[in-house]
Design an enzyme around this catalytic site. Structure first.
Site, PDB file in Angstrom:
ATOM      1  N   GLU A  36       0.874  -1.164   0.000  1.00 11.61           N
ATOM      2  CA  GLU A  36       0.000   0.000   0.000  1.00 11.61           C
ATOM      3  C   GLU A  36       0.920   1.225   0.000  1.00 11.61           C
ATOM      4  O   GLU A  36       1.796   1.333   0.858  1.00 11.61           O
ATOM      5  CB  GLU A  36      -0.885  -0.006   1.251  1.00 11.61           C
ATOM      6  N   ARG A 264       4.963 -12.865   9.781  1.00 13.80           N
ATOM      7  CA  ARG A 264       5.678 -11.628   9.486  1.00 13.80           C
ATOM      8  C   ARG A 264       6.990 -11.580  10.263  1.00 13.80           C
ATOM      9  O   ARG A 264       7.165 -12.292  11.245  1.00 13.80           O
ATOM     10  CB  ARG A 264       4.803 -10.410   9.758  1.00 13.80           C
ATOM     11  N   LYS A 274       4.410   0.657   9.499  1.00 19.64           N
ATOM     12  CA  LYS A 274       4.529   1.933   8.793  1.00 19.64           C
ATOM     13  C   LYS A 274       3.973   3.073   9.626  1.00 19.64           C
ATOM     14  O   LYS A 274       4.483   4.187   9.593  1.00 19.64           O
ATOM     15  CB  LYS A 274       3.803   1.858   7.445  1.00 19.64           C
TER      16      LYS A 274
HETATM   17  P1  ATP Z   1       2.597  -2.167   8.034  1.00 22.56           P
HETATM   18  O1  ATP Z   1       2.074  -3.032   9.142  1.00 22.56           O
HETATM   19  O2  ATP Z   1       4.019  -1.770   8.194  1.00 22.56           O
HETATM   20  O3  ATP Z   1       1.723  -1.007   7.697  1.00 22.56           O
HETATM   21  P2  ATP Z   1       1.400  -3.513   5.881  1.00 22.56           P
HETATM   22  O4  ATP Z   1       1.206  -4.961   5.902  1.00 22.56           O
HETATM   23  O5  ATP Z   1       0.200  -2.694   6.117  1.00 22.56           O
HETATM   24  O6  ATP Z   1       2.617  -3.136   6.802  1.00 22.56           O
HETATM   25  P3  ATP Z   1       1.634  -3.356   3.061  1.00 22.56           P
HETATM   26  O7  ATP Z   1       2.116  -2.244   2.219  1.00 22.56           O
HETATM   27  O8  ATP Z   1       0.220  -3.752   2.972  1.00 22.56           O
HETATM   28  O9  ATP Z   1       2.041  -3.003   4.535  1.00 22.56           O
HETATM   29  O10 ATP Z   1       2.574  -4.626   2.846  1.00 22.56           O
HETATM   30  C1  ATP Z   1       2.884  -5.168   1.603  1.00 22.56           C
HETATM   31  C2  ATP Z   1       3.236  -6.604   1.791  1.00 22.56           C
HETATM   32  O11 ATP Z   1       4.313  -6.744   2.700  1.00 22.56           O
HETATM   33  C3  ATP Z   1       2.074  -7.379   2.372  1.00 22.56           C
HETATM   34  O12 ATP Z   1       1.935  -8.575   1.638  1.00 22.56           O
HETATM   35  C4  ATP Z   1       2.475  -7.628   3.788  1.00 22.56           C
HETATM   36  O13 ATP Z   1       1.920  -8.802   4.264  1.00 22.56           O
HETATM   37  C5  ATP Z   1       4.002  -7.677   3.705  1.00 22.56           C
HETATM   38  N1  ATP Z   1       4.594  -7.295   4.979  1.00 22.56           N
HETATM   39  C6  ATP Z   1       4.388  -6.161   5.683  1.00 22.56           C
HETATM   40  N2  ATP Z   1       5.051  -6.177   6.846  1.00 22.56           N
HETATM   41  C7  ATP Z   1       5.725  -7.356   6.885  1.00 22.56           C
HETATM   42  C8  ATP Z   1       6.600  -7.986   7.838  1.00 22.56           C
HETATM   43  N3  ATP Z   1       6.928  -7.404   8.990  1.00 22.56           N
HETATM   44  N4  ATP Z   1       7.091  -9.208   7.539  1.00 22.56           N
HETATM   45  C9  ATP Z   1       6.788  -9.801   6.376  1.00 22.56           C
HETATM   46  N5  ATP Z   1       5.968  -9.278   5.447  1.00 22.56           N
HETATM   47  C10 ATP Z   1       5.438  -8.071   5.689  1.00 22.56           C
HETATM   48 MG    MG Z   2      -1.346  -4.034   4.518  1.00 24.41          MG
END
Ligand code: ATP
Ligand code: MG
Length: 558
Positions: A36, A264, A274
């Protein structure tokens, strides 16, 4: 070490092979990385990138980059740009397959209408609070909305009018019609469209209704021909809805995408959310998203992490189905390993103490040959002259017993140069040592008659006349973990106030003059460093990547 250290043996790869054995996905494997664009990528995303692009590569398939931009108020093109830069820098390519969920807004709208026509979606007038109250709990079934049984015609009409902008934000939503008594909360008529009169970074004001993640994601996957939709564990509960949606819209079970979840990445001393990282930036706890203390990919890059070291780390931690906490020293171990092999070794003095070699001619300057790296070879010239700098901590007036550096009357070897003997200690009016007068054994340099003389200590140095001024930035963890390695919920409480130490007046040997930003060095005895973008023609600026001591290797052995 995690059980699965390579793609070849991880449970997702096993699932892919199982699928193919069962005659599914005969066209090939297709994954995607779906960020995102609401912030910069961090080390957790690196894990997901390595996994998605790695699975595609291993299976000779493809991996798309898809911006999941269904939440207009938080997204920005600055993030879209940085995300692309970071993925390329890590060493992966989506070739010509960069997409946006917003590319599919028209199609998604049509799919929603199709669901309505099948009697599988309805427009609900309940407020967000009411929807929550009607939803029930894990132990109690939900209650059906009074609007649940609207006719297909009425639903189509209302949904069209939602799209046309007739209603205010929150006045109506579109919901899937599944089962308010389902033990799975996501199946209790999850909301699939909401009204938001908001400007979108790509579609502008064309839309005032936006699809929810649960609706947009499976369909974006299906539209792109994704076979394996790999995501983190928190989406496990959403998988039944993922399957329900694609089944309901008639996507063939042998070709439609399949969601697989993995744990994760959590790291000690590190926040990987984020939202929290944005808070650190916006409240000026750090200098920006690329502050070298940040766990963002841009921060790690500026800190001096290499793409190879991050990929290695992602491989080493493996992919598992259960949440775990990785020690940040393992990440440091990976970059240390890389730089140990690949960074040239030079001499820099961080906290200088002047030394005058009294028996060395004042106008003499000579160039001594010094090796760059034991693994790759190569050498350079290091100038030597009468006045040099050594580290303050390499001299002690009243040393403990096993101190093998310089002391009054004692001898030490200068790396690549002479053995010197401390003859006189010069102090200022406060008694602080400001200068040493030494004599050199002029036959003791490489090839000289006394070169082989046994001396316990060897220290690094730079020649005062020719050394270049440098600023050196030393880092500690931005966040302090508790004794179990966890970052407390209120992470701002755990901010380390001493995470940055700036040394303004360091000196470095002149061989590094005009070096490019991003070049790595080992400074003998003080760590691995990288040239920071703040460097100017007048002043070199270095970040310490990591120190030389490897606490992870010790953990592993111990
Ligand atoms: P955040 O919790 O930092 O906002 P998010 O999951 O909302 O992270 P996205 O931009 O949706 O952020 O993430 C893109 C991809 O990265 C998704 O498939 C998500 O599952 C993966 N991802 C995000 N954080 C992690 C993590 N700590 N370990 C592994 N994969 C991750
Ligand atoms: Mg997400």
């Amino acid at each position: 070490m995690a059980e699965n250290t390579t793609i070849a043996s991880n449970f997702i790869q096993n699932a892919i092979e199982e699928d193919q054995k069962n005659g599914k996905y005969t066209e090939g494997i297709h994954t995607r990385f779906p960020p995102e664009p609401n912030g910069y990528l961090h080390i957790g995303h690196a894990k997901s990138i390595c996994l998605n692009f790695g699975l595609a590569e291993y299976n000779r398939g493809l991996c798309n980059l898809r911006f999941d931009d269904t939440n207009p108020t938080k997204e920005d093109t600055e993030y879209v740009d940085s995300i692309q830069e970071d993925i390329h820098w890590l060493g992966f390519s989506w070739q010509n397959r960069m997409f946006y969920a917003s590319d599919y807004f028209d199609k998604l709208y049509e799919y929603a209408c199709e669901l309505i026509k099948k009697g599988l979606a309805y427009v609900d007038d309940l407020s967000a609070d009411e929807i929550r109250a009607y939803r029930g709990t894990l132990t109690e079934p939900g209650k059906e909305s009074p609007y649940r049984n609207r006719s297909v015609e009425e639903n189509l009409d209302l949904f069209a009018r939602m799209k046309a902008g007739e209603f205010a934000d929150g006045e109506k939503v579109l919901r899937a019609k599944i089962d308010m008594a389902s033990p799975n909360m996501v199946l209790r008529d999850t909301v699939i469209y909401r009204i938001a009169h908001a400007h979108h970074h790509r579609t502008g004001d064309a839309w005032c209704i936006y699809p929810m993640y649960d609706f947009a994601h499976p369909l974006s996957d299906a539209i792109e021909g994704i076979t394996h939709s790999v995501c983190t564990l928190e989406f496990e509960e959403h998988r039944p809805f993922y399957d329900w949606l694609l089944e309901s819209l008639g996507f063939d079970a042998n070709t439609r995408p399949r969601q697989i979840e993995f744990a994760r990445l959590n790291l000690t001393n590190t926040v990987t959310s984020k939202r929290k990282l944005r808070q650190l930036v916006e409240e000026h706890f750090v200098s920006g998203w690329d502050d070298p203390r940040m766990p963002t990919i841009s921060g790690l890059r500026r800190r001096g992490y290499t793409p190879a070291s991050l990929r290695k780390f992602c491989e080493e931690i493996g992919v598992a189905k259960a949440d775990s906490l990785v020690d940040v020293s393992m990440l440091e171990h990976c970059v240390r390993d890389d730089l140990n092999e690949n960074a040239d070794r030079v001499m820099a003095v961080l906290r200088p103490l002047k030394v005058v070699i009294t028996n060395y001619p004042e106008d003499k300057e000579e160039y001594l040959l010094a090796d760059n790296n034991p693994m790759h070879g190569g050498s350079r010239f290091v100038p030597f002259s009468r006045e040099i700098y050594i580290e303050q901590e390499d001299f002690m007036e009243e040393p403990p017993k096993k101190y093998f550096r310089l002391k009054p009357g004692g001898e030490v070897r200068l790396k690549h140069a002479y053995i010197i003997k401390c003859e006189e200690v010069i102090k200022d009016e406060n008694g602080k040592v400001v200068e040493l007068h030494c004599t050199a054994d002029l036959d003791s340099k490489t090839g000289g008659a006394t070169a082989g003389r046994k001396i316990k200590g060897t220290i690094h140095w730079v020649a005062a006349k020719t050394a270049l001024p440098a600023e050196v930035r030393l880092y500690d963890y931005l966040i302090e973990s508790d004794e179990n390695g966890n970052v407390p919920a209120d992470f701002l409480e755990a901010l380390n106030k001493n995470s940055l130490e700036t040394i303004e007046n360091a000196w470095i040997e002149p061989s590094v003059k005009l070096t490019a930003v991003g070049t790595h060095y080992q400074f003998l005895r003080t760590g691995y460093f990288v040239v920071d973008p703040d460097t100017t023609p007048d002043k070199l600026v270095f970040n310490r990547v990591v120190g030389l001591r490897d606490s992870w290797a010790k953990v592993k052995k111990g």
